[in-house]
Design a protein around this motif. Structure first.
Motif, mmCIF file in Angstrom:
data_model
loop_
_atom_site.group_PDB
_atom_site.id
_atom_site.type_symbol
_atom_site.label_atom_id
_atom_site.label_comp_id
_atom_site.label_asym_id
_atom_site.label_seq_id
_atom_site.Cartn_x
_atom_site.Cartn_y
_atom_site.Cartn_z
ATOM 1 N N ARG A 1 0.810 -1.224 0.000
ATOM 2 C CA ARG A 1 0.000 0.000 0.000
ATOM 3 C C ARG A 1 0.838 1.267 0.000
ATOM 4 N NH1 ARG A 1 -4.006 -1.285 4.936
ATOM 5 N NH2 ARG A 1 -2.049 -2.198 5.702
ATOM 6 N N PHE A 2 2.153 1.133 0.155
ATOM 7 C CA PHE A 2 3.019 2.320 0.106
ATOM 8 C C PHE A 2 3.230 2.804 -1.327
ATOM 9 C CE2 PHE A 2 5.716 -1.412 -0.138
ATOM 10 C CZ PHE A 2 6.554 -1.132 -1.201
ATOM 11 N N LEU A 3 2.913 1.960 -2.304
ATOM 12 C CA LEU A 3 3.089 2.344 -3.705
ATOM 13 C C LEU A 3 1.946 3.261 -4.160
ATOM 14 C CD1 LEU A 3 4.110 -1.133 -5.185
ATOM 15 C CD2 LEU A 3 5.619 0.822 -4.723
ATOM 16 N N SER A 4 2.225 4.089 -5.157
ATOM 17 C CA SER A 4 1.204 4.983 -5.705
ATOM 18 C C SER A 4 0.000 4.181 -6.173
ATOM 19 C CB SER A 4 1.787 5.787 -6.875
ATOM 20 O OG SER A 4 2.868 6.579 -6.439
ATOM 21 N N ASN A 5 -1.192 4.663 -5.857
ATOM 22 C CA ASN A 5 -2.412 3.909 -6.088
ATOM 23 C C ASN A 5 -3.105 4.319 -7.391
ATOM 24 O OD1 ASN A 5 -4.727 2.421 -5.910
ATOM 25 N ND2 ASN A 5 -5.320 3.146 -3.880
ATOM 26 N N PRO A 6 -3.144 3.430 -8.382
ATOM 27 C CA PRO A 6 -3.810 3.748 -9.656
ATOM 28 C C PRO A 6 -5.314 3.970 -9.511
ATOM 29 C CG PRO A 6 -2.386 1.818 -9.873
ATOM 30 C CD PRO A 6 -2.514 2.101 -8.410
ATOM 31 N N PHE A 7 -5.883 3.540 -8.410
ATOM 32 C CA PHE A 7 -7.330 3.685 -8.209
ATOM 33 C C PHE A 7 -7.768 5.137 -8.352
ATOM 34 C CE2 PHE A 7 -11.049 4.437 -5.564
ATOM 35 C CZ PHE A 7 -11.888 3.386 -5.895
ATOM 36 N N TRP A 8 -6.890 6.068 -7.923
ATOM 37 C CA TRP A 8 -7.282 7.476 -7.901
ATOM 38 C C TRP A 8 -7.072 8.172 -9.234
ATOM 39 C CZ3 TRP A 8 -10.356 7.941 -4.139
ATOM 40 C CH2 TRP A 8 -10.139 7.236 -2.949
ATOM 41 N N ASP A 9 -6.587 7.467 -10.230
ATOM 42 C CA ASP A 9 -6.497 8.008 -11.586
ATOM 43 C C ASP A 9 -7.768 7.588 -12.326
ATOM 44 O OD1 ASP A 9 -6.033 8.246 -14.418
ATOM 45 O OD2 ASP A 9 -3.886 8.382 -13.994
ATOM 46 N N PRO A 10 -8.619 8.537 -12.735
ATOM 47 C CA PRO A 10 -9.896 8.190 -13.372
ATOM 48 C C PRO A 10 -9.747 7.263 -14.575
ATOM 49 C CG PRO A 10 -9.807 10.535 -12.860
ATOM 50 C CD PRO A 10 -8.431 10.001 -12.621
ATOM 51 N N ASP A 11 -8.643 7.396 -15.293
ATOM 52 C CA ASP A 11 -8.458 6.555 -16.480
ATOM 53 C C ASP A 11 -8.079 5.110 -16.119
ATOM 54 O OD1 ASP A 11 -8.968 8.718 -18.145
ATOM 55 O OD2 ASP A 11 -6.855 9.319 -18.183
ATOM 56 N N LEU A 12 -7.585 4.904 -14.905
ATOM 57 C CA LEU A 12 -7.098 3.580 -14.496
ATOM 58 C C LEU A 12 -8.001 2.884 -13.487
ATOM 59 C CD1 LEU A 12 -3.317 4.482 -13.988
ATOM 60 C CD2 LEU A 12 -4.434 3.647 -16.059
ATOM 61 N N LYS A 13 -8.908 3.638 -12.908
ATOM 62 C CA LYS A 13 -9.719 3.138 -11.793
ATOM 63 C C LYS A 13 -10.416 1.818 -12.103
ATOM 64 C CE LYS A 13 -13.432 4.621 -8.696
ATOM 65 N NZ LYS A 13 -14.277 5.783 -8.287
ATOM 66 N N LEU A 14 -10.993 1.695 -13.294
ATOM 67 C CA LEU A 14 -11.750 0.492 -13.631
ATOM 68 C C LEU A 14 -10.882 -0.596 -14.266
ATOM 69 C CD1 LEU A 14 -15.064 2.084 -14.970
ATOM 70 C CD2 LEU A 14 -14.518 1.259 -12.667
ATOM 71 N N MET A 15 -9.603 -0.307 -14.450
ATOM 72 C CA MET A 15 -8.672 -1.319 -14.946
ATOM 73 C C MET A 15 -8.166 -2.138 -13.762
ATOM 74 S SD MET A 15 -6.397 0.699 -17.796
ATOM 75 C CE MET A 15 -7.143 1.616 -19.143
ATOM 76 N N THR A 16 -7.277 -3.082 -14.025
ATOM 77 C CA THR A 16 -6.682 -3.889 -12.960
ATOM 78 C C THR A 16 -5.171 -3.970 -13.159
ATOM 79 O OG1 THR A 16 -6.702 -6.052 -14.070
ATOM 80 C CG2 THR A 16 -8.764 -5.328 -13.022
ATOM 81 N N GLY A 17 -4.522 -4.616 -12.225
ATOM 82 C CA GLY A 17 -3.081 -4.786 -12.314
ATOM 83 C C GLY A 17 -2.631 -5.658 -13.464
ATOM 84 N N LEU A 18 -3.554 -6.289 -14.159
ATOM 85 C CA LEU A 18 -3.213 -7.076 -15.347
ATOM 86 C C LEU A 18 -3.096 -6.214 -16.589
ATOM 87 C CD1 LEU A 18 -5.592 -10.155 -14.808
ATOM 88 C CD2 LEU A 18 -3.169 -9.949 -14.187
ATOM 89 N N ASP A 19 -3.549 -4.963 -16.501
ATOM 90 C CA ASP A 19 -3.514 -4.055 -17.651
ATOM 91 C C ASP A 19 -2.199 -3.274 -17.671
ATOM 92 O OD1 ASP A 19 -6.192 -4.588 -18.665
ATOM 93 O OD2 ASP A 19 -6.913 -3.576 -16.857
ATOM 94 N N ALA A 20 -1.636 -3.128 -18.870
ATOM 95 C CA ALA A 20 -0.334 -2.477 -19.025
ATOM 96 C C ALA A 20 -0.302 -1.044 -18.492
ATOM 97 C CB ALA A 20 0.094 -2.510 -20.490
ATOM 98 N N PRO A 21 -1.325 -0.197 -18.747
ATOM 99 C CA PRO A 21 -1.273 1.168 -18.208
ATOM 100 C C PRO A 21 -1.168 1.201 -16.678
ATOM 101 C CG PRO A 21 -2.943 1.011 -19.923
ATOM 102 C CD PRO A 21 -2.502 -0.379 -19.630
ATOM 103 N N VAL A 22 -1.842 0.276 -16.021
ATOM 104 C CA VAL A 22 -1.763 0.216 -14.560
ATOM 105 C C VAL A 22 -0.363 -0.214 -14.129
ATOM 106 C CG1 VAL A 22 -2.599 -0.989 -12.503
ATOM 107 C CG2 VAL A 22 -4.217 -0.229 -14.258
ATOM 108 N N ALA A 23 0.201 -1.210 -14.805
ATOM 109 C CA ALA A 23 1.552 -1.681 -14.484
ATOM 110 C C ALA A 23 2.566 -0.550 -14.666
ATOM 111 C CB ALA A 23 1.910 -2.865 -15.369
ATOM 112 N N ASP A 24 2.414 0.207 -15.747
ATOM 113 C CA ASP A 24 3.338 1.315 -15.998
ATOM 114 C C ASP A 24 3.223 2.381 -14.905
ATOM 115 O OD1 ASP A 24 4.150 0.058 -18.307
ATOM 116 O OD2 ASP A 24 2.843 1.227 -19.626
ATOM 117 N N TYR A 25 2.003 2.658 -14.491
ATOM 118 C CA TYR A 25 1.767 3.662 -13.453
ATOM 119 C C TYR A 25 2.454 3.252 -12.144
ATOM 120 C CZ TYR A 25 -0.922 6.677 -10.273
ATOM 121 O OH TYR A 25 -1.302 7.600 -9.315
#
Length: 310
Positions: free
Chosen positions: A195-219
């Motif tokens: 949980r210390f890592l930056s949270n993609p949940f708060w990016d509107p473009d990434l919120k509905l994606m998951t950790g299996l998606d490349a944009p989330v992994a890059d973030y």
């Protein structure tokens, strides 16, 4: 003795010396085990075909018995074992677990169990009686193992070392991603909180994606702490997993937790799994909360340090 002879280990010894631990360990490493089975019925058992549900054919058999076994008689027991040994289809060996009387008394005192031969008397008397009954078998046994100075873990290690079967020393490694906001998984041996890592949940473009998606992994990978954290996780696992294998641990369950269990923990679990595979391990990856519905309230409440991104 035939090269295809079935290996049968007769496991006995003094009550409290570790028979149950030894049998459980043998079962864990691939033996078929039966406890307190009357020796007079062994020939019939050996003629019974193995279960069709077993994928290892006809495994070696370990039979445990002690003074409580029905029809127990030391001299008759030795006679029947000799008869079995005359059959070239079987390789019969005997392991006797011995232990000092003082140590057995201590074990019975700690567990508050009653000795089977001294239900209404001090354990010391039952230990002495059983030792005298078992003396012929102890003298005759192929292998005597003194457990006086062995802990349960030490005994497990000795049994694994001396009776392991080829290709059975396998530890199952499972990596489970999950969300702390939805509770801890059961039976986790090693837990990493990401949980210390930056949270993609708060990016509107990434919120509905998951950790299996490349944009989330890059973030997630852009977080300054990410490279060092992943490197340290991998170093720890590459050190610990072989230790668990050597210790004979059948299952190692690794938990990777973030807030909701859909982004950071999923990505880290997948990355660790790939890197461990490259190092020669074969982990299974489970994503407990991948299909869970995103919930702002849970993310805001559980995220470390109010972490809502960069």
């Amino acid at each position: 003795m035939s090269s295809a002879a079935k290996h049968v280990l007769l496991l006995t010894g003094l009550s409290g010396a570790g028979k149950s631990t030894a049998l459980k360990t043998l079962e864990d490493i691939g033996w078929e085990t039966v406890d307190n089975f009357p020796i007079r019925l062994v020939e019939g058992l050996l003629k019974t075909p193995p279960s069709s549900s077993r994928g290892d054919g006809d495994p070696p058999l370990a039979l445990g018995f002690d003074s409580r076994t029905r029809g127990f008689d030391p001299d008759e027991l030795i006679h029947r074992i000799k008869q079995l040994q005359d059959n070239a289809d079987y390789h019969i060996s005997t392991l006797f677990l011995d232990c000092a009387g003082g140590e057995l008394e201590r074990r019975y005192g700690e567990t508050r169990r009653r000795h089977p031969l001294a239900l209404d008397r001090p354990a010391k008397e039952g230990i002495a009686l059983e030792r005298s009954q078992f003396e012929p078998i102890r003298r005759w046994a192929d292998h005597v193992m003194d457990t006086s100075d062995l802990s349960a873990n030490d005994l497990q290690g000795r049994i694994r070392e001396e009776f392991s079967l080829q290709d059975t020393d396998i530890t199952t490694v499972t990596i489970t991603s999950f969300g702390f906001s939805r509770g801890l998984p059961n039976n986790i041996d090693l837990l990493f909180d990401v949980r210390f890592l930056s949270n993609p949940f708060w990016d509107p473009d990434l919120k509905l994606m998951t950790g299996l998606d490349a944009p989330v992994a890059d973030y997630i990978a852009k977080d300054p702490a990410y490279p060092e954290a992943l490197n340290k996780f991998e170093e720890m696992l590459k050190f610990l997993v072989p230790q668990y294998v050597r210790a004979g641990k059948a299952y190692v369950n690794i938990g990777i937790g973030c807030t909701g269990g859909r982004h950071r923990s999923v990505h880290v679990a997948e990355t660790l799994s790939k890197n461990l595979q490259d190092a020669g391990f074969s982990p299974t990856v489970l994503h407990r909360n991948l299909a869970s519905r995103p919930m702002d309230a849970l993310e805001a409440m559980q995220d470390l340090n109010g972490n809502k991104g960069n």
